[in-house]
Design a protein around this motif. Structure first.
Motif, PDB file in Angstrom:
ATOM      1  N   VAL A  36      27.745  -1.303 -70.890  1.00  0.00           N
ATOM      2  CA  VAL A  36      28.139  -0.826 -72.207  1.00  0.00           C
ATOM      3  C   VAL A  36      27.286  -1.476 -73.290  1.00  0.00           C
ATOM      4  O   VAL A  36      26.744  -0.803 -74.171  1.00  0.00           O
ATOM      5  CB  VAL A  36      29.627  -1.099 -72.482  1.00  0.00           C
ATOM      6  CG1 VAL A  36      30.001  -0.676 -73.901  1.00  0.00           C
ATOM      7  CG2 VAL A  36      30.494  -0.372 -71.463  1.00  0.00           C
ATOM      8  N   ALA A  37      27.195  -2.786 -73.242  1.00  0.00           N
ATOM      9  CA  ALA A  37      26.433  -3.534 -74.234  1.00  0.00           C
ATOM     10  C   ALA A  37      26.013  -4.873 -73.661  1.00  0.00           C
ATOM     11  O   ALA A  37      26.750  -5.480 -72.883  1.00  0.00           O
ATOM     12  CB  ALA A  37      27.259  -3.742 -75.505  1.00  0.00           C
ATOM     13  N   ALA A  38      24.843  -5.333 -74.042  1.00  0.00           N
ATOM     14  CA  ALA A  38      24.340  -6.616 -73.576  1.00  0.00           C
ATOM     15  C   ALA A  38      23.715  -7.377 -74.737  1.00  0.00           C
ATOM     16  O   ALA A  38      23.137  -6.777 -75.644  1.00  0.00           O
ATOM     17  CB  ALA A  38      23.304  -6.418 -72.464  1.00  0.00           C
ATOM     18  N   LEU A  39      23.829  -8.700 -74.679  1.00  0.00           N
ATOM     19  CA  LEU A  39      23.303  -9.547 -75.743  1.00  0.00           C
ATOM     20  C   LEU A  39      22.645 -10.777 -75.144  1.00  0.00           C
ATOM     21  O   LEU A  39      23.329 -11.733 -74.775  1.00  0.00           O
ATOM     22  CB  LEU A  39      24.423  -9.949 -76.703  1.00  0.00           C
ATOM     23  CG  LEU A  39      24.017 -10.724 -77.957  1.00  0.00           C
ATOM     24  CD1 LEU A  39      23.050  -9.909 -78.795  1.00  0.00           C
ATOM     25  CD2 LEU A  39      25.254 -11.072 -78.774  1.00  0.00           C
ATOM     26  N   PRO A  40      21.320 -10.786 -75.036  1.00  0.00           N
ATOM     27  CA  PRO A  40      20.615 -11.976 -74.559  1.00  0.00           C
ATOM     28  C   PRO A  40      20.863 -13.153 -75.499  1.00  0.00           C
ATOM     29  O   PRO A  40      21.190 -12.961 -76.673  1.00  0.00           O
ATOM     30  CB  PRO A  40      19.145 -11.544 -74.588  1.00  0.00           C
ATOM     31  CG  PRO A  40      19.184 -10.056 -74.507  1.00  0.00           C
ATOM     32  CD  PRO A  40      20.403  -9.662 -75.300  1.00  0.00           C
ATOM     33  N   SER A  41      20.708 -14.355 -74.982  1.00  0.00           N
ATOM     34  CA  SER A  41      20.998 -15.540 -75.788  1.00  0.00           C
ATOM     35  C   SER A  41      20.153 -15.619 -77.050  1.00  0.00           C
ATOM     36  O   SER A  41      20.612 -16.102 -78.076  1.00  0.00           O
ATOM     37  CB  SER A  41      20.807 -16.803 -74.944  1.00  0.00           C
ATOM     38  OG  SER A  41      19.467 -16.910 -74.483  1.00  0.00           O
ATOM     39  N   GLY A  42      18.923 -15.149 -76.966  1.00  0.00           N
ATOM     40  CA  GLY A  42      18.043 -15.217 -78.121  1.00  0.00           C
ATOM     41  C   GLY A  42      17.389 -13.907 -78.496  1.00  0.00           C
ATOM     42  O   GLY A  42      16.312 -13.893 -79.096  1.00  0.00           O
ATOM     43  N   GLY A  43      18.038 -12.802 -78.156  1.00  0.00           N
ATOM     44  CA  GLY A  43      17.474 -11.495 -78.419  1.00  0.00           C
ATOM     45  C   GLY A  43      18.420 -10.537 -79.109  1.00  0.00           C
ATOM     46  O   GLY A  43      19.501 -10.915 -79.556  1.00  0.00           O
ATOM     47  N   SER A  44      18.000  -9.302 -79.173  1.00  0.00           N
ATOM     48  CA  SER A  44      18.779  -8.256 -79.829  1.00  0.00           C
ATOM     49  C   SER A  44      19.713  -7.579 -78.837  1.00  0.00           C
ATOM     50  O   SER A  44      19.464  -7.563 -77.638  1.00  0.00           O
ATOM     51  CB  SER A  44      17.851  -7.216 -80.456  1.00  0.00           C
ATOM     52  OG  SER A  44      16.999  -7.794 -81.411  1.00  0.00           O
ATOM     53  N   ALA A  45      20.771  -6.996 -79.375  1.00  0.00           N
ATOM     54  CA  ALA A  45      21.752  -6.314 -78.549  1.00  0.00           C
ATOM     55  C   ALA A  45      21.216  -4.988 -78.038  1.00  0.00           C
ATOM     56  O   ALA A  45      20.394  -4.337 -78.686  1.00  0.00           O
ATOM     57  CB  ALA A  45      23.031  -6.087 -79.341  1.00  0.00           C
ATOM     58  N   ASN A  46      21.696  -4.594 -76.876  1.00  0.00           N
ATOM     59  CA  ASN A  46      21.373  -3.309 -76.283  1.00  0.00           C
ATOM     60  C   ASN A  46      22.668  -2.566 -76.007  1.00  0.00           C
ATOM     61  O   ASN A  46      23.645  -3.162 -75.559  1.00  0.00           O
ATOM     62  CB  ASN A  46      20.594  -3.486 -74.977  1.00  0.00           C
ATOM     63  CG  ASN A  46      19.278  -4.203 -75.175  1.00  0.00           C
ATOM     64  OD1 ASN A  46      18.344  -3.660 -75.756  1.00  0.00           O
ATOM     65  ND2 ASN A  46      19.191  -5.436 -74.701  1.00  0.00           N
TER      66      ASN A  46
END
Length: 121
Positions: free
Chosen positions: A48-58
């Protein structure tokens, strides 16, 4: 042991909103990517959604503009704000995270137990 605990699921009418929370606890050195997945009956689990520790959401195309993922690193918690909910959003929602239990040790992937979200039409 590391554990992910979700909260905030429930029953809501179409057009309504829900906010899911997932808190990680246990032996944690740091947390990498965090994400939300969902699985409807008879369907495969989907991101559904992902958020890397130092990146932008997908986001999945089906939820773009309606859902927002965020995290509070001090609380080891990830959130999913769900607005303008539709009947097709009905599913079990799972929290997922890559967690480092110690310095210099590669991360392992963990899952929450899942929380039911039901949207009535």
């Amino acid at each position: 042991q590391v554990q992910l605990v979700e909260s905030g699921g429930g029953l809501v009418q179409a057009g309504g909103s829900l906010r899911l929370s997932c808190a990680a606890s246990g032996s944690i050195f740091s947390i990498g990517a965090m994400a939300w997945y969902r699985q409807a009956p008879g369907e495969q689990r989907e991101l559904v959604a992902a958020l890397p520790s130092g990146g932008s959401a997908n986001y999945a195309d089906s939820v773009k503009g309606r859902f927002t993922i965020s995290r509070d690193n001090a609380k080891n918690t990830v959130y999913l704000q769900m607005n303008s909910l539709k009947a097709e959003d009905t599913a079990v929602y799972y929290c997922n995270a890559d967690i480092h239990v110690a310095r210099f040790v590669r991360s392992a992937n963990y899952w929450g137990q899942g929380t039911q979200v039901t949207v009535s039409s």
